[in-house]
Motif scaffolding. Structure first.
Motif, PDB file in Angstrom:
ATOM      1  N   VAL A 236      -5.953   1.295  11.762  1.00  0.00           N
ATOM      2  CA  VAL A 236      -4.506   1.137  11.572  1.00  0.00           C
ATOM      3  C   VAL A 236      -4.202   0.265  10.353  1.00  0.00           C
ATOM      4  CG1 VAL A 236      -3.854   1.536  13.978  1.00  0.00           C
ATOM      5  CG2 VAL A 236      -4.479  -0.773  13.248  1.00  0.00           C
ATOM      6  N   MET A 237      -5.036  -0.735  10.101  1.00  0.00           N
ATOM      7  CA  MET A 237      -4.842  -1.572   8.923  1.00  0.00           C
ATOM      8  C   MET A 237      -5.253  -0.816   7.662  1.00  0.00           C
ATOM      9  SD  MET A 237      -6.132  -5.234  10.459  1.00  0.00           S
ATOM     10  CE  MET A 237      -5.975  -6.134   8.917  1.00  0.00           C
ATOM     11  N   ASP A 238      -6.275   0.014   7.790  1.00  0.00           N
ATOM     12  CA  ASP A 238      -6.728   0.843   6.665  1.00  0.00           C
ATOM     13  C   ASP A 238      -5.608   1.795   6.242  1.00  0.00           C
ATOM     14  OD1 ASP A 238      -8.624   1.803   4.797  1.00  0.00           O
ATOM     15  OD2 ASP A 238      -9.079   3.494   6.114  1.00  0.00           O
ATOM     16  N   TYR A 239      -4.969   2.387   7.241  1.00  0.00           N
ATOM     17  CA  TYR A 239      -3.858   3.310   6.979  1.00  0.00           C
ATOM     18  C   TYR A 239      -2.682   2.581   6.328  1.00  0.00           C
ATOM     19  CZ  TYR A 239       0.301   6.065   8.208  1.00  0.00           C
ATOM     20  OH  TYR A 239       1.495   6.744   8.182  1.00  0.00           O
ATOM     21  N   ALA A 240      -2.354   1.383   6.824  1.00  0.00           N
ATOM     22  CA  ALA A 240      -1.261   0.608   6.243  1.00  0.00           C
ATOM     23  C   ALA A 240      -1.566   0.272   4.782  1.00  0.00           C
ATOM     24  CB  ALA A 240      -1.041  -0.671   7.053  1.00  0.00           C
ATOM     25  N   ARG A 241      -2.848  -0.131   4.509  1.00  0.00           N
ATOM     26  CA  ARG A 241      -3.251  -0.425   3.134  1.00  0.00           C
ATOM     27  C   ARG A 241      -3.106   0.812   2.246  1.00  0.00           C
ATOM     28  NH1 ARG A 241      -8.536  -1.357   1.407  1.00  0.00           N
ATOM     29  NH2 ARG A 241      -9.126   0.401   2.746  1.00  0.00           N
ATOM     30  N   ASP A 242      -3.469   2.001   2.776  1.00  0.00           N
ATOM     31  CA  ASP A 242      -3.381   3.217   1.980  1.00  0.00           C
ATOM     32  C   ASP A 242      -1.935   3.555   1.618  1.00  0.00           C
ATOM     33  OD1 ASP A 242      -6.089   3.521   1.977  1.00  0.00           O
ATOM     34  OD2 ASP A 242      -6.151   5.016   3.586  1.00  0.00           O
ATOM     35  N   VAL A 243      -1.022   3.341   2.553  1.00  0.00           N
ATOM     36  CA  VAL A 243       0.399   3.593   2.269  1.00  0.00           C
ATOM     37  C   VAL A 243       0.883   2.628   1.197  1.00  0.00           C
ATOM     38  CG1 VAL A 243       2.738   3.510   3.231  1.00  0.00           C
ATOM     39  CG2 VAL A 243       0.881   4.553   4.556  1.00  0.00           C
ATOM     40  N   PHE A 244       0.455   1.373   1.305  1.00  0.00           N
ATOM     41  CA  PHE A 244       0.801   0.366   0.299  1.00  0.00           C
ATOM     42  C   PHE A 244       0.291   0.794  -1.078  1.00  0.00           C
ATOM     43  CE2 PHE A 244      -0.248  -3.301  -2.300  1.00  0.00           C
ATOM     44  CZ  PHE A 244       0.841  -4.140  -2.154  1.00  0.00           C
ATOM     45  N   MET A 245      -0.965   1.210  -1.148  1.00  0.00           N
ATOM     46  CA  MET A 245      -1.550   1.597  -2.427  1.00  0.00           C
ATOM     47  C   MET A 245      -0.906   2.864  -2.978  1.00  0.00           C
ATOM     48  SD  MET A 245      -3.470  -0.862  -3.200  1.00  0.00           S
ATOM     49  CE  MET A 245      -3.806  -0.067  -4.786  1.00  0.00           C
ATOM     50  N   PHE A 246      -0.540   3.795  -2.095  1.00  0.00           N
ATOM     51  CA  PHE A 246       0.126   5.013  -2.568  1.00  0.00           C
ATOM     52  C   PHE A 246       1.450   4.649  -3.238  1.00  0.00           C
ATOM     53  CE2 PHE A 246       2.772   8.803  -2.304  1.00  0.00           C
ATOM     54  CZ  PHE A 246       1.890   9.789  -2.736  1.00  0.00           C
ATOM     55  N   SER A 247       2.160   3.676  -2.656  1.00  0.00           N
ATOM     56  CA  SER A 247       3.405   3.211  -3.269  1.00  0.00           C
ATOM     57  C   SER A 247       3.124   2.637  -4.659  1.00  0.00           C
ATOM     58  CB  SER A 247       4.066   2.149  -2.385  1.00  0.00           C
ATOM     59  OG  SER A 247       5.169   1.567  -3.053  1.00  0.00           O
ATOM     60  N   PHE A 248       2.069   1.837  -4.770  1.00  0.00           N
ATOM     61  CA  PHE A 248       1.723   1.249  -6.066  1.00  0.00           C
ATOM     62  C   PHE A 248       1.302   2.328  -7.061  1.00  0.00           C
ATOM     63  CE2 PHE A 248      -1.079  -0.808  -9.124  1.00  0.00           C
ATOM     64  CZ  PHE A 248      -0.310  -1.899  -9.507  1.00  0.00           C
ATOM     65  N   TYR A 249       0.486   3.284  -6.608  1.00  0.00           N
ATOM     66  CA  TYR A 249       0.027   4.365  -7.496  1.00  0.00           C
ATOM     67  C   TYR A 249       1.206   5.176  -8.046  1.00  0.00           C
ATOM     68  CZ  TYR A 249      -4.647   3.669  -5.401  1.00  0.00           C
ATOM     69  OH  TYR A 249      -5.833   3.147  -4.975  1.00  0.00           O
ATOM     70  N   THR A 250       2.264   5.286  -7.241  1.00  0.00           N
ATOM     71  CA  THR A 250       3.407   6.125  -7.624  1.00  0.00           C
ATOM     72  C   THR A 250       4.564   5.285  -8.157  1.00  0.00           C
ATOM     73  OG1 THR A 250       4.120   6.099  -5.306  1.00  0.00           O
ATOM     74  CG2 THR A 250       2.838   8.000  -6.032  1.00  0.00           C
ATOM     75  N   ARG A 251       4.211   4.226  -8.903  1.00  0.00           N
ATOM     76  CA  ARG A 251       5.181   3.392  -9.619  1.00  0.00           C
ATOM     77  C   ARG A 251       6.123   2.660  -8.666  1.00  0.00           C
ATOM     78  NH1 ARG A 251       6.571   8.411 -13.320  1.00  0.00           N
ATOM     79  NH2 ARG A 251       8.611   8.125 -12.337  1.00  0.00           N
ATOM     80  N   GLY A 252       5.591   2.246  -7.520  1.00  0.00           N
ATOM     81  CA  GLY A 252       6.404   1.478  -6.581  1.00  0.00           C
ATOM     82  C   GLY A 252       7.383   2.327  -5.802  1.00  0.00           C
TER      83      GLY A 252
END
Length: 402
Positions: A236-252
């Motif tokens: 669940v923490m891995d998934y939360a981190r991935d969503v966070f990183m996807f936001s960063f990858y896509t210019r916030g």
């Protein structure tokens, strides 16, 4: 204009409680209203028409009499407000009509009940976000009122100051308090527009501005640490981190925009979407880290690109909001694990991207376009709230000169 008097009638049975009642007098016609309150003769001052405490009054009885005194004051205030409203309408009315309105449930003309009705109307015309906002502020105001409604006529500056004190006592920050006040003000103004009450400017003495928020950006090295964390034992923490990183990858990209991304939005290595906040269309070049992240999750049978909304067509908005709370809760755990000074949320990815872009001397115009801001002015204000390094440097120089 009609007048109101508080009266007491002693019982014909000795040592038994008598009754308190109201007299509504209009055009020489008297109508009695019995609220059901009872007192002993020794507890009533006939000359001043008020409750009194005898020397031998016990604590339990004193509490009862104190609450009854407050109830009498509220009832008289309500009766006078009803009379004022009838006078303002400019139509003939009777003492009987005043009494009938008083005996009706306050909910029929209450501020909270009006707000709830407005929420239902907004939902019917598709204004879901506004309806949700009004629901949130009404829930808070309802807690303050202990779920007891208040007449529209009684919504005044004193009441809102009391509400603000209540919020402060419950450690509600100024921006959240202002959010509630602005929501209630919007509801109140709708009641004024419908001529259900007159404008009393009840919010003139409470805070309705917006303070600068605490800096929520993190440097690039922290983003790297978040990206490189081994969370394989904590899905669940891995998934939360991935969503966070996807936001960063896509210019916030904001969470709501990520939640509603569909597979059809990705065409020829270009991701296109419209911001929910501004309806502005944005285009993002699809990069390798984005694809690697998407490949981790099975979304077969779903039209959505990310597994945020899992049940298509089943109250999707509720799903995304619930998932937002869950993801941010787990991101905060990651932030604590890294020893961050600020709570880690999906917002930090957006703010972090903007701050890092500025640190790399990327033009404001480019950052503005990347983030979907409606103007460069918005971006400048946004970045100014994130980066205080120039001010900090100036202060350091001054202190060194001491």
């Amino acid at each position: 204009m009609a007048t109101v008097k508080v009266k007491f009638r002693a019982s014909s049975v000795l040592a038994k409680e008598g009754k308190v009642f109201y007299q509504v007098i209009h055009n020489r016609v008297v109508r009695q209203v019995n609220p059901g309150y009872k007192l002993y003769p020794s507890e009533w001052d006939t000359v001043n028409a008020e409750i009194v405490f005898s020397p031998g009054t016990g604590n339990g009885r004193r509490v009862y009499l104190t609450s009854l005194k407050c109830a009498l004051e509220e009832d008289v205030k309500r009766l006078k407000n009803i009379i004022t409203r009838l006078e303002r309408a400019g139509q003939n009315y009777t003492a009987e009509e005043v009494a009938e309105r008083f005996l009706m449930s306050p909910d029929t003309e209450g501020f909270i009940s009006f707000g709830r009705e407005l929420v239902q109307q907004l939902k019917q015309i598709g204004k879901i976000q506004t309806a949700e906002r009004y629901t949130t502020v009404l829930n808070s105001f309802g807690r303050f009122r202990k779920e007891k409604d208040v007449l529209l006529e009684e919504v005044d500056s004193n009441l809102m100051v009391e509400y603000e004190i209540f919020l402060n006592a419950n450690d509600v920050c100024p921006n959240t308090s202002s959010y509630y006040m602005r929501g209630l003000r919007a509801i109140y103004n709708r009641a004024v527009e419908k001529e259900l009450t007159v404008q009393r400017s009840p919010f003139k003495h409470v805070y309705t501005g917006i303070d600068k928020t605490v800096k929520r950006a993190v440097p690039l090295k922290i983003i790297r640490q978040i990206q490189d964390l081994d969370l394989s034992l904590y899905p669940v923490m891995d998934y939360a981190r991935d969503v966070f990183m996807f936001s960063f990858y896509t210019r916030g990209m904001s969470f709501v925009d990520m939640a509603f991304l569909k597979k059809k939005d990705l065409q020829n290595s270009i991701l296109s979407y419209r911001r929910h906040k501004t309806n502005q269309q944005l285009f993002i070049k699809w990069e390798k880290p984005m694809q690697e992240l998407i490949d981790k999750y099975d979304t077969t049978g779903s039209p959505y690109l990310l597994p945020i909304i899992k049940s298509n067509g089943k109250d999707e908005r509720r799903q995304y909001k619930s998932e937002a709370h869950r993801i941010n809760r787990n991101l905060k755990k990651i932030g604590e694990q890294l020893g961050l000074a600020i709570p880690l949320t999906t917002y930090v990815a957006r703010h972090g991207w903007a701050s890092i872009a500025k640190s790399k001397n990327i033009p404001i115009a480019t950052i503005s376009e990347a983030m979907g801001h409606d103007s460069e002015t918005t971006t400048r204000i946004y970045l100014a709230s994130l980066d205080t390094s120039a001010v900090d440097k100036a202060n350091r120089l001054i202190l060194k000169s001491l």
